[in-house]
Scaffold this motif. Sequence first.
Motif, PDB file in Angstrom:
ATOM      1  N   ASN A   1      -5.521  11.787  -1.222  1.00 17.99           N
ATOM      2  CA  ASN A   1      -5.500  10.323  -1.353  1.00 17.99           C
ATOM      3  C   ASN A   1      -6.011   9.883  -2.713  1.00 17.99           C
ATOM      4  OD1 ASN A   1      -4.461   9.546   1.104  1.00 17.99           O
ATOM      5  ND2 ASN A   1      -6.433   9.173   2.093  1.00 17.99           N
TER       6      ASN A   1
ATOM      7  N   VAL B   1       5.994   0.545   7.362  1.00 13.81           N
ATOM      8  CA  VAL B   1       6.404   1.949   7.474  1.00 13.81           C
ATOM      9  C   VAL B   1       7.547   2.111   8.464  1.00 13.81           C
ATOM     10  CG1 VAL B   1       5.590   4.291   7.986  1.00 13.81           C
ATOM     11  CG2 VAL B   1       3.996   2.616   7.039  1.00 13.81           C
TER      12      VAL B   1
ATOM     13  N   LEU C   1       8.205   3.788   3.010  1.00 10.76           N
ATOM     14  CA  LEU C   1       7.141   2.787   2.875  1.00 10.76           C
ATOM     15  C   LEU C   1       7.714   1.576   2.158  1.00 10.76           C
ATOM     16  CD1 LEU C   1       4.076   4.942   1.695  1.00 10.76           C
ATOM     17  CD2 LEU C   1       4.841   4.442   4.020  1.00 10.76           C
TER      18      LEU C   1
ATOM     19  N   TYR D   1      -0.751   4.633   7.337  1.00  7.83           N
ATOM     20  CA  TYR D   1      -0.645   4.321   5.914  1.00  7.83           C
ATOM     21  C   TYR D   1      -1.384   3.015   5.665  1.00  7.83           C
ATOM     22  CZ  TYR D   1       2.849   8.005   5.810  1.00  7.83           C
ATOM     23  OH  TYR D   1       3.475   9.224   5.905  1.00  7.83           O
TER      24      TYR D   1
ATOM     25  N   LEU E   1      -3.428   7.609   3.086  1.00  9.87           N
ATOM     26  CA  LEU E   1      -2.934   8.126   4.367  1.00  9.87           C
ATOM     27  C   LEU E   1      -4.094   8.723   5.154  1.00  9.87           C
ATOM     28  CD1 LEU E   1      -0.679   9.268   6.292  1.00  9.87           C
ATOM     29  CD2 LEU E   1      -0.453  11.176   4.684  1.00  9.87           C
TER      30      LEU E   1
END
Length: 349
Positions: A35, A55, A65, A307, A317
């Motif tokens: 991340n 999403v 996304l 997400y 995430l």
Amino acid sequence: MNSIIVPSLPIDPNTAEAHVETQTGLSLFTRYSGNPILTQSNWPYSINSVFNAGVAKLDDGDTLLLCRVEDRRGMSHLCAARSANGIDNWRIDSKPTLPAEPRDFPEEIWGIEDARITYVPELEQYAVVYTSFARGGPGVSLALTKDFKTFERYGVIMQPEDKDAALLPRRIGGLWALIHRPVTTLGAHMWISYSPDLRHWGGHKIILEARRGGWWDANKIGLCSPPIETSKGWLTIYHGVRQTASGSIYRLGLALFDLDKPEICLQRGDSWMFGPETLYERGGDVKDVVFPCGQTIDADNDTINLYYGAADSSIALATGSIRSLLSWLEANSTRSKGSTLERSLVSGS
Ligand code: BMA
């Protein structure tokens, strides 16, 4: 057309594949070690920031996304990023996928934000519900799409001030159902409204109230990602906003709503179960914000990939287990069906 790979629903928590189970609220979700997964530096054109993505899992297995992208004027639009594994190698549209169109839709004059995507089997389309922003404040707008290339815009479906909305994937009692968060003199609570045609809405009811006083979700709450249909009810992640002397803290809580009467809250977690902890969540354009607008569910019908926007600056995430979320809720909820305990908590007594 069967446009999305979804688990066969409803998810049965008793038969779902076991996931590493934890009962402590703080470790219900595990952050991806790489991340944030998308930042301004990944973008193919000049932007300020990317965060708060809707999403969808596409027919071809890709994760899509629909990111909120803030340009360098400060206005937002939506841009699609696709990835085969939902983690890396994102293919990002070379220009805004769904730009604001203020000429035809004046409610979008200051941009569009925070999409929530629901695949609707009856329509064989995705419903994209997003915030449209203009002088009257934020409102809720709807567009339908089959491919995230062309969109049929419905315009405003909930007038300002309203946001944090998502459509349920199927009709309830013959009517479409929208969860949303108007701000009224009653406060900033979550509501549900019903419609026969996605254009005319009524039957408005409060489904979850912001608590008061010292609670983490006092005064302002809102829906995060679209509710997940499980055999126990609609599992719903919501955000609570704590006002502090140095600003707001956006954290996540869980609630469960009745499958056939989604205005009935069956359970609500006492504590938050995910909040800003890492550097990319605690610092950014707006510090101390985790803000999911969508998730995918793996073929095991249990693993949830959440997400979320981090500090209004990037997309991150975190992965969890639906079964663990449901059992945590069962063990950490003050509210059971018909209980009045929640009411006394809400009124602060
Ligand atoms: C909310 C929304 C989100 C944003 C959050 C923190 O009101 O506008 O888009 O991430 O505030 O700034």
